[in-house]
Scaffold this active site. Structure first.
Site, mmCIF file in Angstrom:
data_model
loop_
_atom_site.group_PDB
_atom_site.id
_atom_site.type_symbol
_atom_site.label_atom_id
_atom_site.label_comp_id
_atom_site.label_asym_id
_atom_site.label_seq_id
_atom_site.Cartn_x
_atom_site.Cartn_y
_atom_site.Cartn_z
ATOM 1 N N HIS A 125 0.816 -1.215 0.000
ATOM 2 C CA HIS A 125 0.000 0.000 0.000
ATOM 3 C C HIS A 125 0.849 1.264 0.000
ATOM 4 O O HIS A 125 0.386 2.317 -0.447
ATOM 5 C CB HIS A 125 -0.928 0.011 1.210
ATOM 6 C CG HIS A 125 -2.130 -0.858 1.052
ATOM 7 N ND1 HIS A 125 -2.129 -2.196 1.396
ATOM 8 C CD2 HIS A 125 -3.376 -0.601 0.569
ATOM 9 C CE1 HIS A 125 -3.328 -2.712 1.141
ATOM 10 N NE2 HIS A 125 -4.092 -1.772 0.642
ATOM 11 N N GLY A 126 2.066 1.191 0.511
ATOM 12 C CA GLY A 126 2.908 2.381 0.535
ATOM 13 C C GLY A 126 4.224 2.131 1.220
ATOM 14 O O GLY A 126 4.342 1.253 2.085
#
Length: 491
Positions: A339-340
């Site tokens: 996601h990041g």
């Protein structure tokens, strides 16, 4: 060019216009949609369309080699090359700064990730390149996972390669799901490439419903809550009371659901209008009675991908219970990192991984049959705990950094100030009412929602058009209006 902009719908209207002259011929239809998809991605990411084309060509070649090769060792080599090249590209664009920061913090150096690229470019081309920042191509995480699953499925002999590279390019770049998912499996989508166009009147109505609901979730609910409340609190948690911070956490919990599920609803509806059926990606996840059920309902295409291409290859539950718990933790850690490239995403993934492992441990110890229906009281209690655990984890997901996480938690724990509840509710009554109503709608049973969808779908076309026009008009007014700022207090 995104779903919430009028520009997209203008271009999509032109697509449907030209689609009328091509849908009866599969090859012409596919080429036309491929060209528009590449144009769509170019408008979203510019030059990085070349990266999409490279990934397409590379994975198409690897798929062919894997299928034709008889030696198992070479088949493993080809699938490994597919995975390595895809993850290297993803890793460079998404995680280079993250890794450079770790190296700098450990070594005390000042390594800048683009320096290596600049030096290499200067040596190769003999000139100075001014490179200051690595830009993350839109949708690279989604189409990378999509391409990897294609090669792995061919290796597992679950699918056959596509007939030609144009068909594969169409599969990878199909514009409705290209930017933000859902992650489409080759086994689900590629057979549809070779089928003739079919769209029943009922499916048309369902597609319109999905698009209208998706736009409502994204514009009317998610963006409104974000701009008028959640962003303000998370930007400066110490300015607000603990009660406001807690309400902002609840707000973000429903905001991120409406944002993500709204986008995928639109993607599924747009694809369906062109005769392509994408699988449901969200299934009222906040109705879940436990964390395992939550991940069967939340971002289904990602959770199932992580299960099939990460958890099971790690060993799944085939090597004992302790190993299964560890595999769940590793899977969710990597899912958080997907996601990041931030520590807070890793913590978010670790929390969910530990919760999944703990739930599995609990059911194993007490020999609980997961298929056995739970009582209403058990579902309510489990749902309450699950919702608040998920909401707590969303703090790490939303906060800009760990300092903000600490501030939000500190305000909730030590500066709650319940005596200001009346003033707070009066000041934020519109946005708080929207959050509450959205939660209540979310908790409506699936059977009731399906009936509502059915009634809309069977509504005569003129009335359906009127409803759609009214919804679009309201959304346009919300999106273009200068929203009056809410009154908030500084403490």
């Amino acid at each position: 060019m995104i779903f919430t902009n009028a520009q997209f719908w203008l271009f999509f209207g032109l697509v449907l216009l030209f689609f009328q002259f091509s849908y009866t011929q599969k090859t012409l239809r596919n080429i036309f949609l491929l060209l528009f998809s590449l144009f769509f991605y170019y408008k979203s990411s510019g030059f990085f369309v070349s990266l999409l084309l490279f990934t397409t060509g590379w994975d198409y070649l690897m798929g062919k080699l894997i299928y034709k090769e008889q030696k198992d060792s070479l088949r493993k080599l080809y699938v490994a090359l597919c995975v390595i090249v895809n993850l290297t590209i993803l890793g460079y664009f998404k995680y280079t700064y993250f890794l450079a920061d770790i190296i700098n913090s450990l070594s005390g150096s000042e390594l800048h990730p683009v320096n290596i690229v600049s030096l290499a470019a200067n040596q190769w081309f003999g000139q100075q390149f001014d490179i200051h920042k690595i830009f993350l191509p839109v949708g690279v995480s989604f189409y990378t996972f999509q391409s990897i699953s294609y090669c792995v499925d061919i290796y597992r002999k679950e699918i056959y390669p596509v007939d030609n590279i144009l068909d594969y390019a169409f599969f990878v770049s199909f514009f409705p799901q290209l930017v933000a998912g859902p992650i489409v499996r080759a086994s689900d989508f590629i057979p549809q490439i070779y089928r003739r166009f079919e769209l029943s009147q009922y499916e048309f109505g369902h597609a319109v419903w999905l698009i209208l609901v998706g736009l409502t979730k994204k514009i009317l609910i998610s963006d409104y809550i974000s701009i008028n409340f959640v962003d303000r609190v998370f930007d400066s948690p110490l300015v607000y009371s603990g009660l406001e911070n807690l309400l902002a956490v609840y707000g973000y919990t429903i905001q991120i659901y409406c944002d993500f599920s709204g986008y995928t609803d639109i993607a599924i509806g747009v694809a369906l209008l062109m005769g392509f059926r994408l699988n449901r990606n969200f299934d009222s996840p906040y109705q879940s009675a436990n964390i395992t059920e939550f991940w069967r309902r939340w971002h289904i295409s990602l959770s199932s991908w992580l299960r099939d291409y990460l958890y099971i290859p790690l060993g799944g539950n085939r090597h004992g219970k302790a190993r299964a718990y560890l595999n769940q933790l590793i899977t969710m850690l990597l899912g958080g990192l997907w996601h990041g490239a931030h520590l807070r995403f890793i913590i978010w993934g670790a929390l969910h991984g530990m919760a999944l492992a703990a739930h599995k441990f609990y059911t194993d110890i007490f020999k609980i049959d997961r298929k056995k229906p739970v009582t209403t009281l058990q579902r309510l209690a489990g749902g309450f705990i699950t919702l608040h655990f998920v909401a707590f984890c969303w703090i790490f997901f939303r906060a800009a950094d760990m300092e903000i996480v600490g501030q939000v938690l500190s305000q909730i724990a030590f500066s709650f100030k319940p005596e200001l509840a009346g003033q707070i509710f009066s000041s934020y009554k519109v946005v708080l009412l929207m959050i509450l109503v959205t939660f209540l709608i979310h908790w409506i049973p699936r059977s009731s929602k399906d009936k509502l969808i059915h009634y809309f779908v069977i509504t005569p076309m003129p009335l359906k058009a009127v409803v759609a026009a009214l919804v679009v008009l309201v959304l346009y007014q919300v999106k273009t209006a200068e929203l009056q700022p809410f009154i908030y207090f500084q403490f």
